[in-house]
Structure formats: C-alpha cells, structure tokens
Write a protein that holds these residues in place. Structure first.
Motif, short mmCIF file in Angstrom:
data_model
loop_
_atom_site.label_atom_id
_atom_site.label_comp_id
_atom_site.label_asym_id
_atom_site.label_seq_id
_atom_site.Cartn_x
_atom_site.Cartn_y
_atom_site.Cartn_z
N ILE A 139 0.74 11.38 -2.25
CA ILE A 139 1.96 11.39 -3.05
C ILE A 139 2.28 12.81 -3.50
CG2 ILE A 139 3.00 10.63 -5.24
CD1 ILE A 139 1.46 8.00 -4.93
N GLU A 140 1.28 13.54 -3.95
CA GLU A 140 1.49 14.92 -4.37
C GLU A 140 2.08 15.77 -3.24
OE1 GLU A 140 -0.97 18.81 -6.09
OE2 GLU A 140 -1.96 16.86 -5.94
N ASN A 141 1.53 15.63 -2.03
CA ASN A 141 2.00 16.43 -0.90
C ASN A 141 3.44 16.10 -0.53
OD1 ASN A 141 -0.46 17.73 -0.69
ND2 ASN A 141 -1.28 16.31 0.82
N ILE A 142 3.79 14.82 -0.56
CA ILE A 142 5.15 14.41 -0.24
C ILE A 142 6.14 14.99 -1.24
CG2 ILE A 142 6.74 12.44 -0.25
CD1 ILE A 142 5.27 12.63 2.34
N VAL A 143 5.80 14.94 -2.52
CA VAL A 143 6.70 15.45 -3.56
C VAL A 143 6.83 16.97 -3.46
CG1 VAL A 143 7.02 15.73 -6.06
CG2 VAL A 143 6.28 13.53 -5.13
N LEU A 144 5.70 17.67 -3.30
CA LEU A 144 5.75 19.14 -3.22
C LEU A 144 6.48 19.62 -1.98
CD1 LEU A 144 2.16 20.09 -4.46
CD2 LEU A 144 4.31 20.15 -5.74
N GLY A 147 17.15 12.51 1.77
CA GLY A 147 18.53 12.47 2.23
C GLY A 147 18.71 12.36 3.73
N ILE A 148 17.63 12.40 4.51
CA ILE A 148 17.78 12.37 5.96
C ILE A 148 18.14 10.97 6.42
CG2 ILE A 148 15.37 11.82 6.55
CD1 ILE A 148 15.72 13.99 8.81
N GLU A 149 18.98 10.88 7.45
CA GLU A 149 19.35 9.59 8.01
C GLU A 149 18.45 9.33 9.22
OE1 GLU A 149 23.17 8.19 8.22
OE2 GLU A 149 24.05 9.57 6.77
N CYS A 189 11.17 9.51 -4.30
CA CYS A 189 12.16 10.59 -4.20
C CYS A 189 13.54 10.17 -4.72
CB CYS A 189 12.28 11.09 -2.76
SG CYS A 189 10.81 11.99 -2.19
N TRP A 190 13.85 8.88 -4.66
CA TRP A 190 15.16 8.43 -5.17
C TRP A 190 15.27 8.70 -6.67
CZ3 TRP A 190 18.98 7.51 -1.97
CH2 TRP A 190 18.70 7.12 -0.66
N PRO A 209 0.82 -1.23 0.00
CA PRO A 209 0.00 0.00 0.00
C PRO A 209 0.85 1.26 0.00
CG PRO A 209 -0.88 -1.62 1.54
CD PRO A 209 0.44 -2.15 1.07
N LEU A 210 0.51 2.20 -0.89
CA LEU A 210 1.22 3.48 -1.02
C LEU A 210 2.74 3.29 -1.08
CD1 LEU A 210 -0.82 5.91 1.25
CD2 LEU A 210 -0.50 6.09 -1.21
N LYS A 211 3.16 2.27 -1.83
CA LYS A 211 4.59 1.94 -1.85
C LYS A 211 5.44 3.07 -2.41
CE LYS A 211 4.66 -0.40 -6.36
NZ LYS A 211 4.88 -1.68 -7.05
N ASN A 212 4.87 3.89 -3.29
CA ASN A 212 5.67 4.95 -3.92
C ASN A 212 6.13 6.03 -2.96
OD1 ASN A 212 5.74 4.06 -6.73
ND2 ASN A 212 3.52 4.30 -6.65
N ILE A 213 5.50 6.13 -1.77
CA ILE A 213 5.97 7.08 -0.77
C ILE A 213 6.34 6.39 0.54
CG2 ILE A 213 4.89 9.18 -1.65
CD1 ILE A 213 2.55 8.65 0.28
N LYS A 214 6.34 5.07 0.54
CA LYS A 214 6.83 4.32 1.70
C LYS A 214 8.33 4.57 1.83
CE LYS A 214 7.48 -0.52 3.12
NZ LYS A 214 7.01 -0.46 4.52
#
Length: 384
Positions: free
Chosen positions: A55-60, A363-365, A31-32, A17-22
């Motif tokens: 997904i839109e919110n994460i990218v923006l 990029g966050i660890e 993001c990669w 589920p929602l793997k593209n922003i997991k």
C-alpha cells in the motif's frame, strides 16, 4: 486552523485481500479518496496510515502533493484494533495541536467527492457543532424483532414522496478537533452535526458484491461527470510494442523480425485524422517495421528509440510546436517506460494486459482489450 485528513488502510483485509489497493474502476481503491482530498483546498495534509509495504509503495508512486505515509503499529493494525486507536496513535506521534481539525476518511467509500469534503468542512467551520459525520437519507421501513414497526405506522403506510425517511451513517468521513478526540477518545462528541450525502453513497465496500454495485454507481454518478467536462483532445499518441502489437516478437526462418498489428487500430488513426486530431507514435524501439507502420498510418509524428524520460521531453516539444499543453494530449501505453508520459498527459489509457504499475496510475483508463487486439481503437472510440 490546520486540517488533517486521516485515512487508515490495513493490508490484512479478510473479505477482499488487499482491497485498499485493488483496482476500482481502473484505479487503486485508496487513490479515489486521496485524490478527492488532494483537490480540496480546505485540507492541508493527508495522512495514509498503513502497515503494508504494498500500500505504501502504491501511494508513493503517485507523487501526491499533500499526502504522507504513516506506518501504524502492529498493535493498531490487527483485526480487533479500532480506528480510534490508530487515530490517537498518530495524533500523539505527530504532536498535533489541540486546535487542529482532524477528519477521519474511509477509503471504502470511494464515491465521496471533493465537493463533499469541501461542503462538510465549510459547514463545520461555521462553529455550530463540536463534531460532524456524513449520513444518507434512508427510505426503508424498519421492524423490531417482536413484530412491531419501528419507523412508520403500517396501518397508514406513507408514500415514498411523503416519507421523510431516516438518516443513516454511511461511514464516509467524520470531523472533530484534536482536543476533543484526545479528551473523549472518540471520533464524535458534544453537539454533533450531520452532513447529508447523496443516497447513492450509502454503501461501503466490505464484501465482493459491494465492489460490483459501487463500480456501477461510480460510473453513473461520478465518472460520467468528468467525461462530460473533459477538454477536447488535440493530439493522440500511441506506444507500439504491447499496445499497437500483442508484444510478441516473431522471426522467420531467415531471421527476419515480424510484428502483428491490428487493422482496426489502423482505422482508428484514420478516424482521428478525419476528426482533425493530430496523431503520433512514440516508442522505445527503433526499427524499420515501426517506420513502415507509421507511414501506412499516416501519422503526423514518429519518434523512435525514446526511453522513459525521453518520451516526455519529446511530447513537451511537440506541444510547444503545436501551441497546446500536455492536457490536450491523449496517450496509450503498456509498460513502465510509459509511466512518466502517462502521468502527465490529459487523457491516459492502457491495454487490459498492461503491467500492474501502469494500471495502478491514478486516472488511467484501462481498456477491455489487450495490446494488439484493437485496444487503441477502443480508446479512440471513447475519445470521439
């Protein structure tokens, strides 16, 4: 010619589920691919085609420079819709010129790096091919259902080093012109060129087991290179509540406020001093407890009562005084008021129980330990 990279990402993944922003190695999966393309000088525009608000919110949220969101139609976001259907939908919507180069990029191949996109586009620009796709060389022996061998003579089994193998489509990306895609309705056509990628990029994320395999491959083949190239840190900064503490607020019967710090984090600051790295604490709350802890830790800088924007301006001033840049700074924080500073420093980290928006930063660890549970020590040991 304009080069458009196109990343179709639906919100309705069934297997994951929602793997593209997991989070994949601490960063949303999509993001990669976006960041590898953002760093590719040959790519002019990146289009993330999605039907999902999340997904839109994460990218923006990432404030990318070349990336735009395209809201794909419901018809082309269903389980049966092909990538070609949404490609053509966007091409017609954007009225792209026939000469534009259109590169379909799959977010499920996160090990694709900037160098791969650059080399493939350079190869395509040579003019030898109508379209191109990415492949890996596979050294497996294949059989037909009738019991006959498909790609080798089993009576003369070759050694691996003598076997040329076969080229296998890895699904990372496809390159074509807008004109060709319009004409044939397909991502490939005409004389097709192959861009051969490393064998470790063969797997696409489709099932949960793929996730486990690719995270380990990412750490070995991609992240290890960035860690080797990372510049030395000259200033280390930490938040307090939720980072140096567990985020809890404790009160005595007399109403005294108490906080729980971790001695291992204290040793981390000593190790940094011994390594010649300046240290500091930047926190939104102004209280005596923080001052006492900062004094005991012997930090070089203490700034309290600094809200989100204030944190960044303070650190910029420190950098100016030290004659360094924000890329020389490491910072660990856990909540939304840390996001701006985390987004600007050269090395950013957060506890494992940080808020989701922080953990989603590119990029966050993400440490394995929680706030107050020596997560600062874990981060410092990575730095040293």
């Amino acid at each position: 010619m304009k080069v458009v990279a196109f990343i179709p990402v639906r919100g309705g993944s069934k297997s994951i589920p929602l793997k593209n922003i997991k989070l994949f190695c601490g960063k949303p999966l999509v993001c990669w691919s976006i960041e590898a393309l953002e760093n590719c000088e040959l790519v002019d525009e990146i289009i993330v085609a999605t039907d999902s608000d999340k997904i839109e919110n994460i990218v923006l949220m990432q404030a990318y420079k070349k990336t735009k969101i395209y809201r794909r139609s419901a018809e082309n976001a269903c389980d049966t819709a092909s990538s070609e259907s949404v490609m053509l939908e966007y091409i017609n919507y954007a009225q792209l010129s026939d000469s534009s180069i259109f590169m379909l990029v799959q977010a499920t191949s996160p090990l694709t790096e900037t160098c791969h996109f650059t080399e493939a586009l350079s190869q395509y620009n040579g003019g030898k091919y109508d379209s191109m796709l990415s492949c890996v060389r596979n050294y497996r022996f294949y059989w037909n259902v009738d019991g006959t061998s498909k790609n080798y003579d089993y009576m003369n089994r070759p050694r691996r080093q003598d076997f040329q193998g076969e080229l296998m489509e890895n699904g990372a990306f496809y390159i074509n012109t807008v004109r060709h895609i319009r004409e044939v309705g397909n991502r490939l056509n005409g004389k097709i060129g192959i861009y051969e990628m490393p064998e470790y990029t063969a797997t696409e994320i489709d099932e949960p087991d793929d996730w486990i395999v690719l995270e380990n491959l990412m750490r070995k083949h991609v992240l290890s290179k960035t860690e080797t190239l990372r510049k030395p840190i000259k200033l280390f900064l930490s938040d307090v509540d939720g980072t140096l503490t567990d985020g809890g607020m404790y009160y005595s019967e007399n109403g005294d406020e108490l906080k729980k710090f971790n001695t291992r984090d204290g040793m981390a600051f000593q190790l940094l001093r011994e390594a010649g790295i300046k240290t500091g604490i930047i926190t939104s709350e102004d209280c005596l407890l923080n001052r006492s802890r900062a004094k005991k830790l012997k930090v070089d800088y203490l700034y309290q009562g600094k809200k989100a924007g204030g944190k960044l301006s303070v650190v910029k001033k420190i950098c100016e005084d030290m004659g360094i840049t924000l890329q020389d700074v490491a910072y660990i924080g856990d909540d939304v008021n840390c996001i701006e500073l985390l987004s600007w420093v050269g090395l950013a980290a957060c506890p494992s129980d940080a808020c989701d928006k922080v953990k989603a930063l590119p990029g966050i660890e993400v440490m394995s330990r929680k706030g107050g549970d020596a997560c600062v020590r874990e981060f410092v040991e990575k730095i040293l």
